[in-house]
Design an enzyme around this catalytic site. Structure first.
Site, short mmCIF file in Angstrom:
data_model
loop_
_atom_site.label_atom_id
_atom_site.label_comp_id
_atom_site.label_asym_id
_atom_site.label_seq_id
_atom_site.Cartn_x
_atom_site.Cartn_y
_atom_site.Cartn_z
N GLY A 38 113.61 84.13 86.67
CA GLY A 38 115.06 83.97 86.52
C GLY A 38 115.51 82.53 86.67
N GLU A 42 116.55 75.99 79.48
CA GLU A 42 116.14 75.80 78.09
C GLU A 42 114.62 75.99 77.89
OE1 GLU A 42 118.02 75.77 75.55
OE2 GLU A 42 116.44 75.32 74.10
N HIS A 44 112.80 78.33 79.43
CA HIS A 44 112.66 79.78 79.25
C HIS A 44 113.20 80.19 77.88
CE1 HIS A 44 113.17 79.54 83.80
NE2 HIS A 44 112.00 80.14 83.68
N GLN A 70 103.77 85.80 95.38
CA GLN A 70 103.23 84.50 94.98
C GLN A 70 103.81 83.34 95.78
OE1 GLN A 70 104.79 85.03 90.86
NE2 GLN A 70 105.19 82.84 90.93
N LYS A 158 104.00 74.37 80.95
CA LYS A 158 104.50 73.74 82.18
C LYS A 158 103.64 74.16 83.38
CE LYS A 158 107.56 72.47 85.44
NZ LYS A 158 107.51 73.51 86.41
N ASP A 159 103.26 75.45 83.40
CA ASP A 159 102.40 75.98 84.46
C ASP A 159 101.00 76.16 83.88
OD1 ASP A 159 104.46 76.70 86.74
OD2 ASP A 159 105.38 77.30 84.85
N VAL A 185 109.14 72.03 77.83
CA VAL A 185 110.44 71.48 77.43
C VAL A 185 110.89 70.51 78.54
CG1 VAL A 185 112.84 72.03 76.86
CG2 VAL A 185 110.99 73.60 76.20
N LEU A 193 111.67 70.60 82.60
CA LEU A 193 112.68 71.54 83.08
C LEU A 193 112.01 72.54 84.03
CD1 LEU A 193 114.90 72.45 80.00
CD2 LEU A 193 115.03 70.51 81.55
N SER A 195 113.31 75.70 87.16
CA SER A 195 114.39 76.31 87.96
C SER A 195 114.58 75.53 89.25
CB SER A 195 114.06 77.76 88.27
OG SER A 195 113.85 78.48 87.06
P1 AMP Z 1 109.26 80.73 86.03
O1 AMP Z 1 110.57 81.41 85.89
O2 AMP Z 1 109.34 79.35 86.59
O3 AMP Z 1 108.22 81.61 86.67
O4 AMP Z 1 108.75 80.51 84.55
C1 AMP Z 1 108.64 81.55 83.64
C2 AMP Z 1 107.90 81.07 82.42
O5 AMP Z 1 108.62 79.99 81.84
C3 AMP Z 1 106.51 80.53 82.75
O6 AMP Z 1 105.61 80.94 81.73
C4 AMP Z 1 106.72 79.05 82.76
O7 AMP Z 1 105.56 78.32 82.47
C5 AMP Z 1 107.75 78.89 81.67
N1 AMP Z 1 108.47 77.62 81.82
C6 AMP Z 1 109.11 77.17 82.93
N2 AMP Z 1 109.59 75.92 82.72
C7 AMP Z 1 109.25 75.59 81.46
C8 AMP Z 1 109.45 74.42 80.64
N3 AMP Z 1 110.09 73.35 81.10
N4 AMP Z 1 108.95 74.44 79.39
C9 AMP Z 1 108.29 75.52 78.91
N5 AMP Z 1 108.07 76.64 79.63
C10 AMP Z 1 108.53 76.67 80.88
#
Ligand code: AMP
Length: 303
Positions: A38, A42, A44, A70, A158-159, A185, A193, A195
């Site tokens: 959540g 951009e 996501h 996690q 990113k991850d 991104v 980017l 959260s």
């Molecule tokens: P998270 O909500 O941080 O667990 O991220 C959910 C998904 O969004 C994961 O697969 C992240 O790698 C991806 N994500 C988070 N930030 C970015 C970003 N800046 N660019 C591309 N994908 C992202």
């Protein structure tokens, strides 16, 4: 005759909390899935648009679940940003049909006692810095894949290590899903980017762009022909020493197995990864060593 402008549609996806309702809504459809925690931004939205494109006419599901398994005991689980209304808007505008938002007892009922641990790729880097983190990730991703049963699942580069862990799990357990990576991104400054950037002021975010500058310095050294792992790493460290408030977890130059090498070859999966605490916030970023690795090209692997 001039027609009135089309009304701005902002189709808010249906929020589903019950796995049985989710199954009923998806039966008979091709499904693309974007798991998230959540506070959608951009990055996501880019994953969701890729999901939309992957199943034209199918269903795009975004999960929003802040996964307690996690987070370590001293991490930011309780203060992690939550904004379901904003998430509905971002997900809807990017083309999501359903937002799956289970509560913690639904995902982890009393007596929950199973975990999925992926050895090897999950051990160094964030695996070492955050004990148990990737077991929490693999367990929740497997649960979500079992609940959503998507044809395609999208994850951000990113991850990078997380993507490697998920790919390894999917391969090792023969999960019937096509895992796709999506390039990172960034803000104009270069800052990836995240959260967690919501914890930072505008000025702090500008300073945090030093992480991407360090990664670019490693890319530049690699482009100049440097292949010694230690020297490549030093090129990044030299940039980080210019930062005021930075405590480094790691800056590592690794192959597709997430392990450092003395000499880096020309494998397009070679990557430089960084994790650091800035202004009390833990930030991570990574880039391919070969800057010319085209967007999406590096998504065949890792691992
Ligand atoms: P998270 O909500 O941080 O667990 O991220 C959910 C998904 O969004 C994961 O697969 C992240 O790698 C991806 N994500 C988070 N930030 C970015 C970003 N800046 N660019 C591309 N994908 C992202």
């Amino acid at each position: 005759m001039t027609l009135p402008p089309e009304p701005q549609v902002s189709p808010h996806p249906t929020v589903i909390t019950d796995p049985a309702d989710l199954r009923a809504a998806l039966r008979g459809h091709a499904v693309a899935f974007v798991p998230t925690m959540g506070a959608l931004h951009e990055g996501h939205a880019t994953l969701i648009r890729a999901a939309r494109a992957a199943v034209p006419g199918g269903r795009v599901v975004v999960s929003v679940f802040v996964n307690p398994m996690q987070f370590g005991p001293n991490e930011d689980l309780s203060r992690y940003p939550r904004d379901l209304d904003g998430d509905r808007r971002v997900a809807g505008e990017a083309g999501a049909d359903l937002l799956f938002h289970p509560d913690v007892p639904t995902m982890y009922p009393d007596g929950f006692s199973t975990s999925v641990s992926v050895s090897g790729v999950s051990e160094p880097l964030d695996g070492a810095a955050r004990p148990g983190h990737f077991t929490g990730v693999a367990t929740v991703v497997l649960k979500l894949l079992n609940l959503v049963r998507p044809d395609v699942a999208l994850f951000g580069e990113k991850d990078w290590q997380q993507l490697a862990v998920v790919r390894r799990m999917v391969r090792d357990l023969n999960l019937p899903v096509d895992v796709r990576g999506v390039p990172t991104v960034r803000e104009d400054s270069g800052l990836a980017l995240s959260s967690r950037n919501a914890y930072l002021s505008a000025d702090q975010r500008a300073q945090a762009a030093v992480l991407s500058r360090a990664l670019r310095a490693v890319q530049a050294a690699y482009a100049d022909g440097e292949r010694r792992g230690a020297a490549l790493r030093q090129a990044g460290l030299d940039v980080l020493t210019t930062a005021a408030d930075l405590s480094l977890d790691y800056l590592s130059v690794v192959g597709s197995d997430m392990h450092e090498r003395e000499i880096m070859d020309n494998d397009p999966m070679n990557r430089v990864l960084v994790a650091a605490r800035m202004f009390g916030v833990r930030l991570i970023d990574n880039m391919p060593l070969a800057a010319h690795v085209a967007a999406g090209q590096s998504t065949v692997s890792p691992a």
